[in-house]
Scaffold this motif. Structure first.
Motif, PDB file in Angstrom:
ATOM      1  N   VAL A 151      36.620  37.930  -1.547  1.00 45.17           N
ATOM      2  CA  VAL A 151      36.033  36.696  -2.396  1.00 45.17           C
ATOM      3  C   VAL A 151      36.686  35.355  -2.153  1.00 45.17           C
ATOM      4  CG1 VAL A 151      36.022  35.749  -4.852  1.00 45.17           C
ATOM      5  CG2 VAL A 151      35.652  38.381  -4.473  1.00 45.17           C
ATOM      6  N   MET A 152      37.926  35.230  -1.803  1.00 45.84           N
ATOM      7  CA  MET A 152      38.657  34.052  -1.311  1.00 45.84           C
ATOM      8  C   MET A 152      37.876  33.623  -0.080  1.00 45.84           C
ATOM      9  SD  MET A 152      42.656  34.826  -2.575  1.00 45.84           S
ATOM     10  CE  MET A 152      43.042  33.196  -2.027  1.00 45.84           C
ATOM     11  N   LYS A 153      37.675  34.462   0.876  1.00 49.22           N
ATOM     12  CA  LYS A 153      37.165  34.179   2.076  1.00 49.22           C
ATOM     13  C   LYS A 153      35.664  33.475   1.898  1.00 49.22           C
ATOM     14  CE  LYS A 153      39.481  37.594   5.284  1.00 49.22           C
ATOM     15  NZ  LYS A 153      40.035  36.690   6.403  1.00 49.22           N
ATOM     16  N   GLY A 154      34.991  34.290   1.093  1.00 49.19           N
ATOM     17  CA  GLY A 154      33.636  33.576   1.026  1.00 49.19           C
ATOM     18  C   GLY A 154      33.414  32.188   0.109  1.00 49.19           C
ATOM     19  N   ILE A 155      34.452  32.022  -0.584  1.00 48.34           N
ATOM     20  CA  ILE A 155      34.655  30.723  -1.285  1.00 48.34           C
ATOM     21  C   ILE A 155      35.005  29.759  -0.399  1.00 48.34           C
ATOM     22  CG2 ILE A 155      35.584  29.507  -3.312  1.00 48.34           C
ATOM     23  CD1 ILE A 155      35.684  32.106  -4.755  1.00 48.34           C
ATOM     24  N   THR A 156      35.865  29.885   0.478  1.00 48.27           N
ATOM     25  CA  THR A 156      36.520  28.815   1.453  1.00 48.27           C
ATOM     26  C   THR A 156      35.747  28.542   2.610  1.00 48.27           C
ATOM     27  OG1 THR A 156      38.220  30.359   2.216  1.00 48.27           O
ATOM     28  CG2 THR A 156      38.743  29.257   0.342  1.00 48.27           C
ATOM     29  N   GLY A 157      35.698  29.774   3.354  1.00 48.38           N
ATOM     30  CA  GLY A 157      34.682  29.560   4.760  1.00 48.38           C
ATOM     31  C   GLY A 157      35.521  28.735   5.835  1.00 48.38           C
ATOM     32  N   ASN A 158      36.642  28.837   5.737  1.00 49.39           N
ATOM     33  CA  ASN A 158      37.421  28.206   6.721  1.00 49.39           C
ATOM     34  C   ASN A 158      37.313  28.582   8.198  1.00 49.39           C
ATOM     35  OD1 ASN A 158      38.421  26.456   4.854  1.00 49.39           O
ATOM     36  ND2 ASN A 158      40.459  27.230   4.575  1.00 49.39           N
ATOM     37  N   PRO A 159      37.335  27.767   9.312  1.00 51.66           N
ATOM     38  CA  PRO A 159      37.206  28.261  10.521  1.00 51.66           C
ATOM     39  C   PRO A 159      38.575  28.797  11.185  1.00 51.66           C
ATOM     40  CG  PRO A 159      36.442  25.974  10.437  1.00 51.66           C
ATOM     41  CD  PRO A 159      37.215  26.427   9.044  1.00 51.66           C
ATOM     42  N   ARG A 160      38.326  29.769  11.956  1.00 50.35           N
ATOM     43  CA  ARG A 160      39.823  30.313  12.433  1.00 50.35           C
ATOM     44  C   ARG A 160      40.142  29.311  13.849  1.00 50.35           C
ATOM     45  NH1 ARG A 160      41.009  35.747  11.331  1.00 50.35           N
ATOM     46  NH2 ARG A 160      39.064  36.721  10.285  1.00 50.35           N
ATOM     47  N   PRO A 161      41.488  29.593  14.398  1.00 52.93           N
ATOM     48  CA  PRO A 161      41.879  29.008  15.283  1.00 52.93           C
ATOM     49  C   PRO A 161      40.915  29.209  16.526  1.00 52.93           C
ATOM     50  CG  PRO A 161      43.747  29.636  14.169  1.00 52.93           C
ATOM     51  CD  PRO A 161      42.509  30.438  13.566  1.00 52.93           C
ATOM     52  N   THR A 162      40.368  30.233  16.607  1.00 54.10           N
ATOM     53  CA  THR A 162      39.223  30.502  17.891  1.00 54.10           C
ATOM     54  C   THR A 162      37.883  30.296  17.595  1.00 54.10           C
ATOM     55  OG1 THR A 162      39.400  32.876  16.820  1.00 54.10           O
ATOM     56  CG2 THR A 162      41.079  32.408  18.871  1.00 54.10           C
ATOM     57  N   PHE A 163      37.690  29.220  16.407  1.00 56.76           N
ATOM     58  CA  PHE A 163      36.431  29.119  16.156  1.00 56.76           C
ATOM     59  C   PHE A 163      35.557  28.551  17.103  1.00 56.76           C
ATOM     60  CE2 PHE A 163      33.405  25.747  14.319  1.00 56.76           C
ATOM     61  CZ  PHE A 163      32.675  26.932  13.343  1.00 56.76           C
ATOM     62  N   PHE A 164      35.873  27.635  17.987  1.00 58.63           N
ATOM     63  CA  PHE A 164      34.935  27.013  18.973  1.00 58.63           C
ATOM     64  C   PHE A 164      34.534  28.068  19.938  1.00 58.63           C
ATOM     65  CE2 PHE A 164      36.672  22.569  17.709  1.00 58.63           C
ATOM     66  CZ  PHE A 164      35.605  22.340  16.872  1.00 58.63           C
ATOM     67  N   ASP A 165      35.523  28.969  20.493  1.00 61.46           N
ATOM     68  CA  ASP A 165      35.328  29.958  21.394  1.00 61.46           C
ATOM     69  C   ASP A 165      34.372  31.173  20.969  1.00 61.46           C
ATOM     70  OD1 ASP A 165      35.862  31.009  24.050  1.00 61.46           O
ATOM     71  OD2 ASP A 165      37.083  32.269  23.070  1.00 61.46           O
ATOM     72  N   ILE A 166      34.501  31.647  19.734  1.00 61.39           N
ATOM     73  CA  ILE A 166      33.740  32.578  19.310  1.00 61.39           C
ATOM     74  C   ILE A 166      32.370  32.138  18.858  1.00 61.39           C
ATOM     75  CG2 ILE A 166      33.573  34.602  17.488  1.00 61.39           C
ATOM     76  CD1 ILE A 166      36.772  34.728  17.588  1.00 61.39           C
ATOM     77  N   CYS A 167      32.329  31.217  17.797  1.00 55.74           N
ATOM     78  CA  CYS A 167      31.123  30.705  17.413  1.00 55.74           C
ATOM     79  C   CYS A 167      30.228  29.925  18.046  1.00 55.74           C
ATOM     80  CB  CYS A 167      31.529  30.170  16.043  1.00 55.74           C
ATOM     81  SG  CYS A 167      30.197  29.284  14.914  1.00 55.74           S
ATOM     82  N   GLU A 168      30.978  28.930  18.770  1.00 55.02           N
ATOM     83  CA  GLU A 168      30.302  28.014  19.904  1.00 55.02           C
ATOM     84  C   GLU A 168      28.982  27.290  18.933  1.00 55.02           C
ATOM     85  OE1 GLU A 168      28.300  29.601  23.372  1.00 55.02           O
ATOM     86  OE2 GLU A 168      30.339  30.755  24.171  1.00 55.02           O
ATOM     87  N   PRO A 169      29.596  26.576  17.837  1.00 53.99           N
ATOM     88  CA  PRO A 169      28.553  25.929  16.902  1.00 53.99           C
ATOM     89  C   PRO A 169      27.435  24.890  17.643  1.00 53.99           C
ATOM     90  CG  PRO A 169      30.806  25.205  16.692  1.00 53.99           C
ATOM     91  CD  PRO A 169      30.938  26.306  17.482  1.00 53.99           C
ATOM     92  N   ASP A 170      26.483  24.981  17.197  1.00 53.99           N
ATOM     93  CA  ASP A 170      25.564  24.085  17.904  1.00 53.99           C
ATOM     94  C   ASP A 170      25.613  22.520  17.859  1.00 53.99           C
ATOM     95  OD1 ASP A 170      24.988  24.031  15.312  1.00 53.99           O
ATOM     96  OD2 ASP A 170      22.875  24.806  15.243  1.00 53.99           O
ATOM     97  N   THR A 171      26.127  21.926  16.379  1.00 57.94           N
ATOM     98  CA  THR A 171      26.482  20.810  16.244  1.00 57.94           C
ATOM     99  C   THR A 171      27.872  20.286  17.277  1.00 57.94           C
ATOM    100  OG1 THR A 171      27.550  21.678  14.225  1.00 57.94           O
ATOM    101  CG2 THR A 171      25.387  20.750  14.001  1.00 57.94           C
ATOM    102  N   ALA A 172      28.440  21.191  17.389  1.00 57.58           N
ATOM    103  CA  ALA A 172      29.744  20.763  18.243  1.00 57.58           C
ATOM    104  C   ALA A 172      29.294  20.386  19.606  1.00 57.58           C
ATOM    105  CB  ALA A 172      30.647  22.003  18.261  1.00 57.58           C
ATOM    106  N   LYS A 173      28.414  20.561  19.996  1.00 56.87           N
ATOM    107  CA  LYS A 173      27.878  20.260  21.465  1.00 56.87           C
ATOM    108  C   LYS A 173      27.216  18.725  21.299  1.00 56.87           C
ATOM    109  CE  LYS A 173      26.567  24.903  22.179  1.00 56.87           C
ATOM    110  NZ  LYS A 173      25.387  25.803  22.780  1.00 56.87           N
ATOM    111  N   THR A 174      27.144  18.165  20.275  1.00 56.92           N
ATOM    112  CA  THR A 174      26.628  16.834  20.112  1.00 56.92           C
ATOM    113  C   THR A 174      27.127  15.788  19.460  1.00 56.92           C
ATOM    114  OG1 THR A 174      25.006  17.429  18.242  1.00 56.92           O
ATOM    115  CG2 THR A 174      24.088  17.879  20.393  1.00 56.92           C
ATOM    116  N   CYS A 175      28.360  16.377  18.684  1.00 52.64           N
ATOM    117  CA  CYS A 175      28.915  15.532  18.044  1.00 52.64           C
ATOM    118  C   CYS A 175      30.033  14.632  18.744  1.00 52.64           C
ATOM    119  CB  CYS A 175      29.906  16.410  16.821  1.00 52.64           C
ATOM    120  SG  CYS A 175      31.055  17.383  17.665  1.00 52.64           S
ATOM    121  N   ASN A 176      30.364  13.437  18.282  1.00 46.97           N
ATOM    122  CA  ASN A 176      31.189  12.513  19.011  1.00 46.97           C
ATOM    123  C   ASN A 176      32.815  12.308  18.395  1.00 46.97           C
ATOM    124  OD1 ASN A 176      29.195  12.196  20.982  1.00 46.97           O
ATOM    125  ND2 ASN A 176      28.430  10.689  19.385  1.00 46.97           N
ATOM    126  N   GLY A 177      33.618  12.263  19.288  1.00 49.06           N
ATOM    127  CA  GLY A 177      35.020  11.816  18.663  1.00 49.06           C
ATOM    128  C   GLY A 177      35.620  13.029  17.848  1.00 49.06           C
TER     129      GLY A 177
END
Length: 315
Positions: A151-177
């Motif tokens: 329940v706590m995981k579902g409410i918070t939804g915090n990224p892990r330290p390996t988030f960029f490597d595992i998820c490869e979020p689409d918006t991370a490729k176009t965001c700046n700074g």
């Protein structure tokens, strides 16, 4: 004048008392049977459906069917840019150990402590009842722990330290700074979809909460049921307790060194595990106080508590 036979009167009185005892015994058996049947119906009609419903909700959550919160991330955040290198303690290992180890420990301990003149079958039956009572309480607490963590995981939804490597979020490729990104979709093709969803379920650490519950439950059980300064060996029980606590420490700290969790995830996970432990020990297991033996089970002369390893010294 009518004379009564004293012997015949005594026999009638004895027979009357026997009949009275038989009726009481029959009524007692019927009452116990009725309570047992009533309890079974409550378990089948209430407890089983509730357990099934909660388990189904947890499964749907893991499969992504239930909507899950995404807390977002800061672009190019170095705390989320670690490479995934695997788990020192895998999910399969921790699940198998938290299920198997407490059962084996409790069963063997109760079997060793139980010294009876009864047959091995009777001994196993009694030990099995005691093990089932304690292990059932432990499983209940573990299920309680897992539900709270999910329940706590579902409410918070915090990224892990390996988030960029595992998820490869689409918006991370176009965001700046270091701008904050609130919406994203995982685009990785190297990991399965459920693993990508898990990349933003960092808080709190489930490995830590379950391992703390498991390890300290076993150590506490040994302290209450076995440890004494008057045993033959003073080091066997402490050695087992250190092993149990070390297991919890290993499962917890490697979550940080493997970059699978942030340190605060592990800290809160340990707190959840500690609260679950206190709930299991005090509320469910009555601080491992063993129930009194009834005359139907065994008498004091037929049952003594001893140990091949931890037997108390005699003066």
């Amino acid at each position: 004048m009518v004379h009564t036979n004293p012997l015949r009167s005594s026999l009638k009185e004895i027979q009357r008392k026997k009949d009275s005892f038989k009726r009481r015994d029959l009524e007692s058996q019927e009452t116990k049977e009725g309570r047992k049947n009533n309890r079974i119906w409550w378990i089948l009609g209430i407890d089983v459906p509730i357990f099934t419903l909660v388990a189904a909700l947890l499964l749907l959550f893991e499969l992504g069917v239930i909507l899950q919160h995404k807390s977002g991330f800061f672009c190019n955040d170095p705390a989320l840019s670690y490479k995934f290198t695997g788990d020192t303690v895998t999910t399969e290992v921790i699940v198998s150990t938290i299920i198997i180890l407490p059962f084996i420990l409790v069963f063997l301990t109760e079997f060793i402590l139980f010294d009876s003149v009864y047959t091995t079958q009777t001994r196993l039956q009694y030990v099995s009842r005691q093990t089932g009572r304690l292990y059932g309480s432990y499983v209940y607490a573990a299920f309680f722990n897992l539900t709270v963590v999910e329940v706590m995981k579902g409410i918070t939804g915090n990224p892990r330290p390996t988030f960029f490597d595992i998820c490869e979020p689409d918006t991370a490729k176009t965001c700046n700074g270091s701008e904050f990104v609130s919406t994203f979709e995982c685009t990785s093709t190297r990991f399965p979809s459920w693993f990508q969803r898990d990349s933003y379920h960092s808080f709190p650490s489930g490995h830590t909460s379950l391992s703390v519950l498991c390890g300290f439950f076993m150590a506490w059980y040994l302290q209450r049921r076995v440890f004494s300064y008057h045993r033959r060996s003073l080091l066997v029980v402490p050695l087992l307790q250190v092993s149990c606590v070390s297991y919890s420490a290993l499962c917890s700290l490697t979550r940080v060194t493997d970059h699978r969790h942030h340190w605060w995830d592990v800290l809160v996970g340990a707190a959840v595990g500690g609260i679950s432990l206190l709930y299991a020990v005090y509320a469910l297991c009555d601080n491992f106080t063993m129930p009194r033996k009834t005359t139907d089970e065994m008498t004091v002369s037929q049952h003594t508590v001893g140990s091949l390893v931890y037997r108390e010294e005699r003066n």
